[in-house]
Motif scaffolding. Sequence first.
Motif, PDB file in Angstrom:
ATOM      1  N   ASN A 164       0.747  -1.188  -0.106  1.00 18.69           N
ATOM      2  CA  ASN A 164       0.110   0.212   0.107  1.00 18.69           C
ATOM      3  C   ASN A 164       1.023   1.474  -0.055  1.00 18.69           C
ATOM      4  OD1 ASN A 164      -2.560  -1.330  -0.030  1.00 18.69           O
ATOM      5  ND2 ASN A 164      -2.191  -1.651   2.387  1.00 18.69           N
ATOM      6  N   ALA A 165       2.045   1.058  -0.082  1.00 18.92           N
ATOM      7  CA  ALA A 165       3.182   2.179  -0.067  1.00 18.92           C
ATOM      8  C   ALA A 165       3.379   2.804  -1.464  1.00 18.92           C
ATOM      9  CB  ALA A 165       4.331   1.920   0.606  1.00 18.92           C
ATOM     10  N   ALA A 166       4.044   3.872  -1.542  1.00 18.75           N
ATOM     11  CA  ALA A 166       4.640   4.346  -2.533  1.00 18.75           C
ATOM     12  C   ALA A 166       5.968   4.413  -2.428  1.00 18.75           C
ATOM     13  CB  ALA A 166       3.875   5.952  -2.982  1.00 18.75           C
ATOM     14  N   HIS A 167       6.881   4.033  -3.590  1.00 18.07           N
ATOM     15  CA  HIS A 167       8.505   4.070  -3.191  1.00 18.07           C
ATOM     16  C   HIS A 167       9.135   4.586  -4.409  1.00 18.07           C
ATOM     17  CE1 HIS A 167      12.417   2.561  -2.024  1.00 18.07           C
ATOM     18  NE2 HIS A 167      12.618   2.478  -3.374  1.00 18.07           N
ATOM     19  N   ILE A 168       9.551   5.954  -4.393  1.00 16.80           N
ATOM     20  CA  ILE A 168      10.240   6.665  -5.672  1.00 16.80           C
ATOM     21  C   ILE A 168      11.514   6.684  -5.187  1.00 16.80           C
ATOM     22  CG2 ILE A 168      10.145   8.668  -7.096  1.00 16.80           C
ATOM     23  CD1 ILE A 168       7.129   9.076  -6.493  1.00 16.80           C
ATOM     24  N   LYS A 169      12.496   6.272  -6.156  1.00 16.94           N
ATOM     25  CA  LYS A 169      14.060   6.451  -5.910  1.00 16.94           C
ATOM     26  C   LYS A 169      14.926   6.731  -7.019  1.00 16.94           C
ATOM     27  CE  LYS A 169      17.820   3.826  -4.147  1.00 16.94           C
ATOM     28  NZ  LYS A 169      18.775   4.442  -4.796  1.00 16.94           N
ATOM     29  N   TRP A 170      15.687   7.697  -6.728  1.00 17.19           N
ATOM     30  CA  TRP A 170      16.643   8.210  -7.690  1.00 17.19           C
ATOM     31  C   TRP A 170      18.007   7.669  -7.429  1.00 17.19           C
ATOM     32  CZ3 TRP A 170      17.346  10.871 -12.208  1.00 17.19           C
ATOM     33  CH2 TRP A 170      16.015  11.430 -12.784  1.00 17.19           C
ATOM     34  N   THR A 171      18.749   7.033  -8.443  1.00 17.85           N
ATOM     35  CA  THR A 171      19.917   6.807  -8.373  1.00 17.85           C
ATOM     36  C   THR A 171      20.892   7.412  -9.492  1.00 17.85           C
ATOM     37  OG1 THR A 171      19.718   4.647  -7.305  1.00 17.85           O
ATOM     38  CG2 THR A 171      21.851   4.992  -8.228  1.00 17.85           C
ATOM     39  N   TRP A 172      21.809   8.255  -9.010  1.00 15.40           N
ATOM     40  CA  TRP A 172      22.891   8.981  -9.830  1.00 15.40           C
ATOM     41  C   TRP A 172      24.076   8.634  -9.825  1.00 15.40           C
ATOM     42  CZ3 TRP A 172      26.707  12.521  -9.274  1.00 15.40           C
ATOM     43  CH2 TRP A 172      27.231  13.059 -10.443  1.00 15.40           C
ATOM     44  N   VAL A 173      24.575   8.295 -10.947  1.00 17.34           N
ATOM     45  CA  VAL A 173      26.069   7.896 -10.779  1.00 17.34           C
ATOM     46  C   VAL A 173      26.734   8.783 -11.988  1.00 17.34           C
ATOM     47  CG1 VAL A 173      27.753   5.768 -11.013  1.00 17.34           C
ATOM     48  CG2 VAL A 173      25.240   5.432 -10.354  1.00 17.34           C
ATOM     49  N   GLU A 174      28.323   9.050 -11.260  1.00 15.55           N
ATOM     50  CA  GLU A 174      29.209   9.531 -12.307  1.00 15.55           C
ATOM     51  C   GLU A 174      30.426   8.546 -12.269  1.00 15.55           C
ATOM     52  OE1 GLU A 174      29.914  14.065 -12.623  1.00 15.55           O
ATOM     53  OE2 GLU A 174      31.865  13.090 -11.620  1.00 15.55           O
ATOM     54  N   GLN A 175      30.793   8.085 -13.278  1.00 14.72           N
ATOM     55  CA  GLN A 175      31.937   7.415 -13.312  1.00 14.72           C
ATOM     56  C   GLN A 175      33.191   7.948 -13.967  1.00 14.72           C
ATOM     57  OE1 GLN A 175      29.407   3.653 -14.745  1.00 14.72           O
ATOM     58  NE2 GLN A 175      31.521   2.959 -14.203  1.00 14.72           N
ATOM     59  N   GLU A 176      34.305   8.091 -13.523  1.00 20.16           N
ATOM     60  CA  GLU A 176      35.480   8.442 -13.918  1.00 20.16           C
ATOM     61  C   GLU A 176      36.331   7.606 -14.854  1.00 20.16           C
ATOM     62  OE1 GLU A 176      37.874  10.599 -11.270  1.00 20.16           O
ATOM     63  OE2 GLU A 176      36.133  11.716 -10.713  1.00 20.16           O
ATOM     64  N   SER A 177      37.289   7.604 -15.351  1.00 28.09           N
ATOM     65  CA  SER A 177      38.186   6.690 -16.354  1.00 28.09           C
ATOM     66  C   SER A 177      38.605   5.255 -15.756  1.00 28.09           C
ATOM     67  CB  SER A 177      39.302   7.357 -17.047  1.00 28.09           C
ATOM     68  OG  SER A 177      40.252   7.907 -16.108  1.00 28.09           O
ATOM     69  N   ASN A 178      38.274   4.178 -16.193  1.00 30.99           N
ATOM     70  CA  ASN A 178      38.737   2.956 -15.681  1.00 30.99           C
ATOM     71  C   ASN A 178      37.950   2.568 -14.549  1.00 30.99           C
ATOM     72  OD1 ASN A 178      41.382   2.275 -17.385  1.00 30.99           O
ATOM     73  ND2 ASN A 178      41.570   4.257 -16.934  1.00 30.99           N
ATOM     74  N   SER A 179      36.789   3.159 -14.321  1.00 29.03           N
ATOM     75  CA  SER A 179      35.772   2.557 -13.139  1.00 29.03           C
ATOM     76  C   SER A 179      34.976   1.647 -13.585  1.00 29.03           C
ATOM     77  CB  SER A 179      35.342   4.155 -12.591  1.00 29.03           C
ATOM     78  OG  SER A 179      34.353   4.530 -13.365  1.00 29.03           O
ATOM     79  N   THR A 180      34.433   1.026 -12.528  1.00 26.71           N
ATOM     80  CA  THR A 180      33.515   0.198 -12.746  1.00 26.71           C
ATOM     81  C   THR A 180      32.241   0.359 -11.845  1.00 26.71           C
ATOM     82  OG1 THR A 180      34.945  -1.614 -13.205  1.00 26.71           O
ATOM     83  CG2 THR A 180      32.883  -2.577 -12.562  1.00 26.71           C
ATOM     84  N   TYR A 181      31.072   0.210 -12.299  1.00 31.05           N
ATOM     85  CA  TYR A 181      29.857   0.391 -11.226  1.00 31.05           C
ATOM     86  C   TYR A 181      28.872  -0.732 -11.694  1.00 31.05           C
ATOM     87  CZ  TYR A 181      25.417   1.922  -9.702  1.00 31.05           C
ATOM     88  OH  TYR A 181      24.125   1.943  -8.869  1.00 31.05           O
ATOM     89  N   GLU A 182      28.741  -1.533 -10.555  1.00 32.83           N
ATOM     90  CA  GLU A 182      27.763  -2.658 -10.951  1.00 32.83           C
ATOM     91  C   GLU A 182      26.396  -2.581 -10.145  1.00 32.83           C
ATOM     92  OE1 GLU A 182      30.001  -6.117  -9.723  1.00 32.83           O
ATOM     93  OE2 GLU A 182      31.400  -6.088 -11.606  1.00 32.83           O
ATOM     94  N   HIS A 183      25.255  -2.538 -10.759  1.00 27.10           N
ATOM     95  CA  HIS A 183      24.142  -2.638 -10.056  1.00 27.10           C
ATOM     96  C   HIS A 183      23.112  -3.847 -10.083  1.00 27.10           C
ATOM     97  CE1 HIS A 183      20.438  -0.254  -8.556  1.00 27.10           C
ATOM     98  NE2 HIS A 183      19.852  -0.836  -9.574  1.00 27.10           N
ATOM     99  N   ILE A 184      22.586  -4.336  -8.986  1.00 22.30           N
ATOM    100  CA  ILE A 184      21.740  -5.458  -8.900  1.00 22.30           C
ATOM    101  C   ILE A 184      20.605  -5.240  -8.408  1.00 22.30           C
ATOM    102  CG2 ILE A 184      21.596  -7.889  -8.531  1.00 22.30           C
ATOM    103  CD1 ILE A 184      25.248  -6.620  -8.670  1.00 22.30           C
ATOM    104  N   GLU A 185      19.320  -5.250  -8.865  1.00 24.17           N
ATOM    105  CA  GLU A 185      18.120  -4.991  -8.330  1.00 24.17           C
ATOM    106  C   GLU A 185      17.250  -5.834  -8.224  1.00 24.17           C
ATOM    107  OE1 GLU A 185      14.802  -1.622  -9.334  1.00 24.17           O
ATOM    108  OE2 GLU A 185      16.895  -1.220  -9.724  1.00 24.17           O
TER     109      GLU A 185
END
Length: 479
Positions: free
Chosen positions: A279-300
């Motif tokens: 019965n809830a509302a869930h609003i989510k923002w994910t903002w990512v900035e990646q510099e050179s040679n970086s790695t970002y992994e997202h599992i949801e």
Amino acid sequence: MALSALAPISISPSLSKFTTTRINHKAPKGGIFTTKFTPISALSDPYVLQIAETLEDSLPSTSSTPLQKLRDNSSNTLLSTPWPSKKDEPFRFTDTSFLKNSTIQPTPPPKNESLSLSIDTLLPTLSIIDGYITNSLSDLMEFPIGVYVGSLLSVDSETILKRVSEYEFSFKGDLFWSLNGVGTPDVVLVYVPEGCKVENPLSLRYVSVEGSDKESKSLPLSNPRVLVLVEKGGEISIVEEYVSGGDKDKCYWTNSVMEVVVGEGAKVNHSYIQNQSFNAAHIKWTWVEQESNSTYEHIEVSTGGKLSRHNIHIQQVGPDTVTELSTFHMCVSDQTQDLHSRLVLDHPRGVSQQIHKCIVAHSSGQAVFDGNVQVNRYAQQTNAGQLTRSLLLEPRATVNVKPNLQIIADDVKCSHGAAISDLEEDQLFYFRARGIDAETARKALIFSFAAEVVDRFPNASIRKKVETHIRDLLDPSRP
């Protein structure tokens, strides 16, 4: 006569002080330059301003320069941001009337003596109750020297304060992003210094305790916010888990934001589990900035909420950058599960791989996927892939998908695809031909559909917890 940019007369932390705006008109050559003042109500959405002022009034003033800057920037943005409707393309399939027809009330600070929550002692855990950091229900253990996890208002390191002060809080999301900036009581800061590798995953556990009855028009609103700064060569795994505390049928609204800066050669693994009240509302923002040679992994994995929407914006700001997104959404009741993602690649040899899966197992449920991958002119030798697959298990179940791959560079390897179906008969036949009844076969196939994403959680205990939760949703009678 040309119209120049609009600008407020003054900058003030309080929205209520913005009463007029100035419109400058350029007169013809030799003419007179005139200024016209217009009431702010003519340019703003009164309902949005009302919510923003209610949030402002619920919070004490702050001496933190970065937090005050965040609130001021968000306040200014809200002056020209209307409430979204289905006429707006990003909300074409997402009905927010559930929120607008409610009476929004900011959640008060939790009373620690009345809370009794279990903590997974296998992981260092920071508890955020109704948007407020609650140290008494946290167990952070020890981190390597230089790592900071906790309240932005409690930082006493000059080095960290300087680094946070350099951060601009300048990205402009939608209305909900700005409401969070105005209404967040504090910012959870996760700081990893240069070259530091944090071995144990950090658990950020968000618990919603305040809530109203389903028949009530009141809707408690919390605004948790997280800033993650990982310096050059640093590594960390973060587990975000959203759950309900107390009555599982309560109505509330969690409006969350996470900002992640991944430095040169750094790595961030981000696990995100959303299991809030139906019965809830869930609003989510994910903002990512990646510099050179970086790695970002997202599992949801997102299964809760009457209205659940996740906006992901990822910007690769250096070459040889790797981005991996794996998401699974499931509707087992009258729910909306919505994912809007945007990946922007501006530099050579970038890699981005995205897989999105969803199951709609209720006739009134709907899923939305709007994924945009933008490969710009200088992003040569990019490897980008996007795939969305959906299962509709009931008549009238709905899914709206919009995969979008925009390519300007000419030396790239890119692909995208979409598939929507029920379980295929030949798959069921394979099981039944080996003596397995149709119901058991169907459950096994549905779970294996989700397992492709669930198996990517790097932490075994989290993976097992999510597997058990999905099985329980698919088969409520399971012991």
